[in-house]
Design an enzyme around this catalytic site. Sequence first.
Site, mmCIF file in Angstrom:
data_model
loop_
_atom_site.group_PDB
_atom_site.id
_atom_site.type_symbol
_atom_site.label_atom_id
_atom_site.label_comp_id
_atom_site.label_asym_id
_atom_site.label_seq_id
_atom_site.Cartn_x
_atom_site.Cartn_y
_atom_site.Cartn_z
ATOM 1 N N SER A 63 -9.506 2.817 2.277
ATOM 2 C CA SER A 63 -8.529 3.570 1.509
ATOM 3 C C SER A 63 -7.539 2.684 0.742
ATOM 4 O O SER A 63 -6.813 3.171 -0.113
ATOM 5 C CB SER A 63 -7.748 4.510 2.438
ATOM 6 O OG SER A 63 -6.993 3.774 3.392
ATOM 7 N N SER A 70 -10.328 0.317 6.256
ATOM 8 C CA SER A 70 -9.612 0.482 4.989
ATOM 9 C C SER A 70 -9.012 -0.773 4.388
ATOM 10 O O SER A 70 -8.526 -0.748 3.264
ATOM 11 C CB SER A 70 -8.514 1.541 5.145
ATOM 12 O OG SER A 70 -9.084 2.815 5.276
ATOM 13 N N LYS A 79 0.855 -1.181 0.000
ATOM 14 C CA LYS A 79 0.000 0.000 0.000
ATOM 15 C C LYS A 79 0.893 1.234 0.000
ATOM 16 O O LYS A 79 1.958 1.240 0.640
ATOM 17 C CB LYS A 79 -0.911 -0.008 1.231
ATOM 18 C CG LYS A 79 -1.915 1.145 1.256
ATOM 19 C CD LYS A 79 -2.870 1.044 2.431
ATOM 20 C CE LYS A 79 -3.843 2.213 2.444
ATOM 21 N NZ LYS A 79 -4.815 2.140 3.550
#
Length: 534
Positions: free
Chosen positions: A180, A204, A106
């Site tokens: 996210s 997320s 990420k």
Amino acid sequence: MSVVQLGAPDKRVTEDDLRPILSNAGLELSEPLLENYSTLISALDAGIASLQDDRDILPRPDLTKYPRTDIHIPEDNEFGAWATKVTAKCTSPTSDLLKGRTIALKDNMAFAGVRCTNGTSMVDWTPEIDATVVTRVLDAGAIIVGKAACENSCLEGMSGTAVTGQVHNPYAKGYSAGGSSSGSGRLVATGSVDLAFGCDQGGSIRIPASSCGVVGLKPTWGLVPYTGILSLDATIDHAGPMTKNVRDCALFLEAIAGPDGWDDRQPPFGLEGDKLKFVAPLDALLAKDSSEMLKGLKIGVLSEGFEVPGQDPNVVSSVMSAIERFKSLGAEVGTISIPSHKEAPLLWTCALPLSGGRQSLLGDMDGRKQLYLTDRAELVGPKLTQSQFDALGPGASNMYMGYLWIQEKYGAKIQGKAMNLLKQVNDNYDKALKGFDVLVMPTLPYPPPRLPEPDSDEGPLNFLTRTIGLIANTCPFNNSGHPALSLPVGFVPAREDPSVKLPTAVQIVGRKYGDATCLKVAAAWEKAFDWKSL
């Protein structure tokens, strides 16, 4: 505050240096007091100047052992999913747990020499270190192939704010992939990577997992080190696996779990040995007949998880059907009510701005024992500049506004009040989990929403109202720290167009450090049923 030295600093802090600082603080001191503090602060300033460079003790990677090549921004970013491409592999891995598996990081995780956008143009930062979990997957034989896009400052549940562009749902272009960890969800779903990291403070990992039809585990708080990853609020930070299936999730978790000696989110003792083994127990379970896999296990259906305002009835129907199927696997299924579950999202909302504004946006991690990302922190002042604020997405700018408001209007007492009340919510979950092995509910209350038109400026109010209630079932377990796994269980019609079918998921919540139980429950269901045909 005691004084350890006075000395004779080379550069004296004068009374004139102190006056504007005091004025901004609303203080006025007499000339004798000013002279006293001039001497005291001069000593402090001299001490600051004498500190050695902390970069000398940072865990910089051995680039001979962990080489990385072909770092570039791809022209084809897989419908928004890639932020940066890179190839990295350990030359002498210590295990073959993830041998040959491709992994996406990420884009809020430090990987030395590779830009880290955190989904925003607020700062331009290329880390000098690797996050602990990055080293661990390389040591386990994985191949890192890039950094997945994430939403602006990791503060959005819809995939329309990443600085690298919108991330589209793998099952329907123009619909959200969740946030996210949006790029991570899409890349795993499309098979572009075998595994991807997600980070989760309000959902997320689980939001994109549900939206994209993949498995996503928010581990128990502290099970996986957060060292070298940009924080939102240390009390709710979690890093974890996003994978195509449950066994891969167990493999991934086994590779990254356990203390690293830096992160104070982790207990200093007790996490070792069999407590960090997740694959063998899962394989033993999967060797059983389907009807025996969950024999004796008690599953609690959380009533309030099905009572979210605006909840889509198709999601309720799909998840309830999936839960009924647990009975055929030998599980005992019952209902449990935890009224405070409905209060938890508001408490999460009130607790976040003061600490999140400091830690996430200003890089101020005071009060924590951990690795401080000082090179990035120095790029942000004690408050955001206009250009930095303008670079934020709707969720991040709303949090900063909340931070300014609470700081000015209420001070520390609001965050403290919310945190105290959240302890009661946590205790209620613990009490319920004494009677059940896991709790289940929908991961999300409705299917992924349609994305706004690219480059449209609809304002933060309109944008954020698209996802009202989205984290009602996810954020409570960030504050409580219980493990929570999202497992895809079927498709439901999109709210905007019933002809569009999008994934939905059941969330499985376990006792703290009961991550293995969540994995077992999910794996048993996954082995017996094909979610794509339901």
